[in-house]
Design a protein around this motif. Structure first.
Motif, PDB file in Angstrom:
ATOM      1  N   LEU A 207      12.974   0.944  18.261  1.00  0.00           N
ATOM      2  CA  LEU A 207      12.499   1.316  17.476  1.00  0.00           C
ATOM      3  C   LEU A 207      10.750   2.489  17.603  1.00  0.00           C
ATOM      4  N   ARG A 208      11.022   3.718  17.213  1.00  0.00           N
ATOM      5  CA  ARG A 208      10.709   4.816  17.087  1.00  0.00           C
ATOM      6  C   ARG A 208       9.462   4.236  15.376  1.00  0.00           C
ATOM      7  N   ASN A 209       8.578   5.482  16.010  1.00  0.00           N
ATOM      8  CA  ASN A 209       8.108   5.910  14.156  1.00  0.00           C
ATOM      9  C   ASN A 209       7.729   4.903  13.489  1.00  0.00           C
ATOM     10  N   LEU A 210       6.586   3.743  14.275  1.00  0.00           N
ATOM     11  CA  LEU A 210       6.482   2.857  12.950  1.00  0.00           C
ATOM     12  C   LEU A 210       5.109   2.823  13.101  1.00  0.00           C
ATOM     13  N   LYS A 211       4.440   1.828  11.947  1.00  0.00           N
ATOM     14  CA  LYS A 211       3.403   1.839  11.265  1.00  0.00           C
ATOM     15  C   LYS A 211       2.584   1.038  11.126  1.00  0.00           C
ATOM     16  N   ILE A 212       1.942  -0.214  10.977  1.00  0.00           N
ATOM     17  CA  ILE A 212       1.372  -0.944  11.025  1.00  0.00           C
ATOM     18  C   ILE A 212       0.575  -0.554   9.613  1.00  0.00           C
ATOM     19  N   MET A 223     -12.209  -3.621   8.153  1.00  0.00           N
ATOM     20  CA  MET A 223     -11.996  -3.253   9.418  1.00  0.00           C
ATOM     21  C   MET A 223     -11.738  -1.282   9.639  1.00  0.00           C
ATOM     22  N   LYS A 224     -12.056  -0.802  11.117  1.00  0.00           N
ATOM     23  CA  LYS A 224     -11.996   0.420  11.475  1.00  0.00           C
ATOM     24  C   LYS A 224     -11.058   1.260  10.692  1.00  0.00           C
ATOM     25  N   ASN A 225     -10.013   0.295  11.436  1.00  0.00           N
ATOM     26  CA  ASN A 225      -8.428   1.313  11.223  1.00  0.00           C
ATOM     27  C   ASN A 225      -7.349   0.243  10.511  1.00  0.00           C
ATOM     28  N   ASP A 226      -7.293   0.827   8.960  1.00  0.00           N
ATOM     29  CA  ASP A 226      -6.486  -0.206   8.185  1.00  0.00           C
ATOM     30  C   ASP A 226      -4.828   0.487   8.197  1.00  0.00           C
ATOM     31  N   ILE A 227      -4.621   1.370   9.076  1.00  0.00           N
ATOM     32  CA  ILE A 227      -2.805   1.452   9.521  1.00  0.00           C
ATOM     33  C   ILE A 227      -3.546   1.964  10.532  1.00  0.00           C
ATOM     34  N   ILE A 228      -1.946   2.251  11.853  1.00  0.00           N
ATOM     35  CA  ILE A 228      -2.143   1.761  13.843  1.00  0.00           C
ATOM     36  C   ILE A 228      -0.493   1.957  13.360  1.00  0.00           C
ATOM     37  N   ASP A 229      -1.169   3.719  14.458  1.00  0.00           N
ATOM     38  CA  ASP A 229       0.367   3.987  14.649  1.00  0.00           C
ATOM     39  C   ASP A 229       1.438   3.248  16.116  1.00  0.00           C
ATOM     40  N   ILE A 230       2.168   3.412  16.136  1.00  0.00           N
ATOM     41  CA  ILE A 230       3.235   2.371  16.612  1.00  0.00           C
ATOM     42  C   ILE A 230       4.201   3.756  17.327  1.00  0.00           C
ATOM     43  N   CYS A 231       4.473   4.260  18.692  1.00  0.00           N
ATOM     44  CA  CYS A 231       5.443   4.958  18.844  1.00  0.00           C
ATOM     45  C   CYS A 231       6.437   4.008  19.360  1.00  0.00           C
ATOM     46  N   ILE A 258      -4.827 -11.650   5.263  1.00  0.00           N
ATOM     47  CA  ILE A 258      -4.818 -10.200   5.735  1.00  0.00           C
ATOM     48  C   ILE A 258      -3.470  -9.767   5.853  1.00  0.00           C
ATOM     49  N   CYS A 259      -3.028  -9.381   5.032  1.00  0.00           N
ATOM     50  CA  CYS A 259      -1.204  -9.122   4.967  1.00  0.00           C
ATOM     51  C   CYS A 259      -0.842  -7.955   5.781  1.00  0.00           C
ATOM     52  N   MET A 260      -0.095  -7.944   6.596  1.00  0.00           N
ATOM     53  CA  MET A 260       0.333  -7.243   7.492  1.00  0.00           C
ATOM     54  C   MET A 260       1.631  -6.131   7.296  1.00  0.00           C
ATOM     55  N   LYS A 261       2.088  -5.257   6.873  1.00  0.00           N
ATOM     56  CA  LYS A 261       3.272  -4.394   6.987  1.00  0.00           C
ATOM     57  C   LYS A 261       3.450  -3.368   8.084  1.00  0.00           C
ATOM     58  N   ILE A 262       4.612  -3.847   8.445  1.00  0.00           N
ATOM     59  CA  ILE A 262       5.469  -2.976   9.233  1.00  0.00           C
ATOM     60  C   ILE A 262       6.491  -2.190   8.799  1.00  0.00           C
ATOM     61  N   MET A 263       6.249  -0.369   8.300  1.00  0.00           N
ATOM     62  CA  MET A 263       7.061   0.243   8.304  1.00  0.00           C
ATOM     63  C   MET A 263       6.999   1.519   8.824  1.00  0.00           C
ATOM     64  N   GLU A 264       7.841   1.884   8.814  1.00  0.00           N
ATOM     65  CA  GLU A 264       8.586   3.286   8.927  1.00  0.00           C
ATOM     66  C   GLU A 264       7.386   4.293   8.560  1.00  0.00           C
ATOM     67  N   GLN A 277       8.036   1.350  -1.748  1.00  0.00           N
ATOM     68  CA  GLN A 277       8.337   1.234  -0.696  1.00  0.00           C
ATOM     69  C   GLN A 277       8.985  -0.214  -0.465  1.00  0.00           C
ATOM     70  N   LYS A 278       9.746  -0.065   0.976  1.00  0.00           N
ATOM     71  CA  LYS A 278      10.176  -1.369   1.702  1.00  0.00           C
ATOM     72  C   LYS A 278       9.968  -1.786   3.293  1.00  0.00           C
ATOM     73  N   PRO A 279       8.545  -2.473   3.141  1.00  0.00           N
ATOM     74  CA  PRO A 279       8.516  -2.662   4.954  1.00  0.00           C
ATOM     75  C   PRO A 279       9.229  -3.335   5.428  1.00  0.00           C
ATOM     76  N   LEU A 280       9.371  -2.720   6.631  1.00  0.00           N
ATOM     77  CA  LEU A 280      10.488  -3.671   7.621  1.00  0.00           C
ATOM     78  C   LEU A 280      10.007  -5.087   7.516  1.00  0.00           C
ATOM     79  N   VAL A 281       8.813  -5.505   8.153  1.00  0.00           N
ATOM     80  CA  VAL A 281       8.546  -7.178   7.996  1.00  0.00           C
ATOM     81  C   VAL A 281       6.956  -7.087   7.186  1.00  0.00           C
TER      82      VAL A 281
END
Length: 296
Positions: A207-212, A223-231, A258-264, A277-281
């Protein structure tokens, strides 16, 4: 006829037998409800014997040979014994309301032999009756056990399904959900917490180009970063992220989720409206309450 009287249960099991000591002409059940007397009349020759609990408690002698007897209610009397002899005579005897039936007659006819009825405690009777019930109804009890066990498993499965569908569990909104495995652990006593996120791709695809993206109450946490990149996420290779979280409300002792969403990447809020928006998880977790400084 062998002139032996046998006692059986309603299911045909023999429980006792005895010999009256003569030729038996007929028998008749005896019952007297006011004093709870239950026994058996046995006609032997010209003598009528009454047995209660297998013991001889009374006897009636007739002048002629007895042909048959009948015990029951007659008119206003509820305990009457009708005796018919072979000569054709008929006699009616009423049971005395003050009569006391015991084993005195039995002891008298056996030379004072001390035969006492065994007194069984109530708990022992209950245990024996329960054991007999389990023995005779083993199949039914086993079926009831299997049914209760099945209902218990069904209840546990439903509770687990409700837990999985609650806000404290991960929810998937696309076909790629089954390809992402997420586990979140919160470490620390506060005010600084470490949120450890373990992710992996469960399928044989990368899986590529995901963000949390994190959403939370800004008044409670920062939090310092509300969005984190996942290559990328490799198959069957867990990837760990450590996200620091700082609690603001130390004096009140409040805590939140705290709600965490993993999306493209193309589904970020800056590019697509939140309604589309349709998050994956989606994974929600509850933060612990901050502990007080025990070094002060």
């Amino acid at each position: 006829m062998d002139n032996v009287i046998y006692y059986y249960t309603t299911k045909g099991k023999k429980i006792h037998e005895f010999t009256p000591g003569g030729d038996i002409t007929c028998i008749e059940p005896f019952f007297y409800n006011p004093k709870q007397y239950y026994g058996l009349f046995v006609v032997v020759g010209n003598e009528i014997r009454l047995y209660i609990d297998y013991l001889l408690v009374d006897r009636i002698k007739s002048e002629a040979q007895v042909s048959w007897i009948k015990f029951g209610g007659l008119g206003r009397e509820e305990a009457v014994l009708i005796i018919v002899s072979k000569t054709g005579s008929l006699a009616v005897k009423m049971f005395k309301r003050t009569a006391v039936l015991d084993d005195k007659e039995f002891l008298k006819n056996n030379g004072g032999l001390q035969v006492m009825k065994l007194t069984i405690p109530k708990k022992t009777k209950a245990f024996v009756s329960q054991g007999m019930r389990e023995k005779t109804n083993a199949d039914l009890i086993f079926k009831i056990f299997q049914r209760d066990l099945f209902m218990l498993k069904l209840y546990i499965t439903k509770s687990y399904a409700e837990l999985q569908s609650s806000n404290l569990a991960s929810l998937g909104f696309s076909d790629d959900f089954s390809a992402i495995e997420v586990q979140v652990d919160v470490l620390g006593f506060g005010p600084m917490f470490r949120v450890v996120i373990n992710m992996s791709s469960g399928k044989k695809i990368t899986l590529r180009n995901l963000k949390i993206m994190f959403s939370y109450n800004k008044d409670l946490y920062s939090m310092k970063n509300d969005i984190i990149d996942i290559c990328y996420l490799l198959p069957n290779y867990p990837q760990s992220l450590v996200v620091p979280v700082e609690a603001k409300q130390l004096a009140t002792g409040q805590s939140g989720d705290i709600c965490m969403k993993i999306m493209e990447s193309y589904q970020l809020p800056a590019l697509i409206p939140p309604s589309k928006q349709k998050p994956l998880v989606t994974h929600a977790f509850t933060m612990p309450v901050c502990e007080t400084d025990f070094l002060e």
